[in-house]
Motif scaffolding. Sequence first.
Motif, short mmCIF file in Angstrom:
data_model
loop_
_atom_site.label_atom_id
_atom_site.label_comp_id
_atom_site.label_asym_id
_atom_site.label_seq_id
_atom_site.Cartn_x
_atom_site.Cartn_y
_atom_site.Cartn_z
N ILE A 61 29.02 -57.64 59.01
CA ILE A 61 27.60 -57.33 58.87
C ILE A 61 26.97 -57.05 60.23
O ILE A 61 27.13 -57.82 61.17
CB ILE A 61 26.88 -58.51 58.18
N ASP A 62 26.25 -55.94 60.28
CA ASP A 62 25.44 -55.62 61.44
C ASP A 62 24.01 -55.97 61.07
O ASP A 62 23.46 -55.42 60.10
CB ASP A 62 25.56 -54.13 61.77
N LEU A 63 23.40 -56.89 61.78
CA LEU A 63 22.04 -57.32 61.45
C LEU A 63 21.00 -56.24 61.73
O LEU A 63 19.86 -56.37 61.31
CB LEU A 63 21.70 -58.61 62.20
N LEU A 97 25.02 -60.32 52.87
CA LEU A 97 24.45 -61.30 53.80
C LEU A 97 24.16 -62.60 53.07
O LEU A 97 24.48 -63.69 53.54
CB LEU A 97 23.18 -60.72 54.43
N LYS A 113 32.65 -66.24 60.30
CA LYS A 113 31.93 -64.97 60.36
C LYS A 113 30.50 -65.19 60.84
O LYS A 113 29.97 -64.42 61.63
CB LYS A 113 31.92 -64.26 59.00
N ILE A 114 29.86 -66.24 60.33
CA ILE A 114 28.49 -66.52 60.76
C ILE A 114 28.47 -66.85 62.25
O ILE A 114 27.58 -66.40 62.98
CB ILE A 114 27.86 -67.64 59.91
N LYS A 116 30.52 -65.71 64.47
CA LYS A 116 30.72 -64.44 65.18
C LYS A 116 29.44 -63.62 65.20
O LYS A 116 29.14 -62.96 66.20
CB LYS A 116 31.87 -63.67 64.55
N ILE A 117 28.69 -63.65 64.11
CA ILE A 117 27.40 -62.94 64.09
C ILE A 117 26.45 -63.60 65.08
O ILE A 117 25.75 -62.91 65.83
CB ILE A 117 26.81 -62.92 62.67
N GLN A 121 25.72 -61.07 67.95
CA GLN A 121 24.50 -60.32 67.71
C GLN A 121 23.23 -61.09 68.07
O GLN A 121 22.33 -60.53 68.70
CB GLN A 121 24.44 -59.89 66.24
#
Length: 185
Positions: A61-63, A97, A113-114, A116-117, A121
Amino acid sequence: MIRNSEATQSRLLMAAKGQFAANGYERTTVRDIAAEAGVNVALINRYFGSKEELFAQAVAIDLEFPDLSDVNKGEIGERLVRHFYTRWEGNYADDLLRVLVRTAATNATAADKIMKILNGQIVPLVTKLTGEAGAQHRASLVATQILGLAYCRYILNLGDDYLDPPDTVAAIAETLQRYLFAPAT
């Protein structure tokens, strides 16, 4: 042959995104994903290794943070909260998301994953906004508010009765402002 392989992987990834968004991680089966993609279920293991690895790739996911460089510093918290509301209630891809937040409570891959986000990001955004090299702490505090809001509104389904966007935006925005710009203690 390579094109067929890439096309098959792409179909599996798209099918996985659709299945995970519609059914969540736990209720999605590799058979459902393979059936939607129109391929043999064994290809999931061949191309992705496991359901967890396919999930990890599906929720890349790209925020898509907005450019905040020209925004008045006192309005940044509000812009960020509004951005997240838009993402959560936006298009089909944003369903993932919510799935990611729901799944992270019980799944190490989703929790990773969270993280990494957060590190890839949110920390860079906070670093850019604050000018601080060590913005990790501030970014983590921002994440607690955003993830907590997402969890309560979309997982626990508190919805508009408890978390009406106009009232919630103002309250969370104030907290984000403090997390972002209050003097470090």
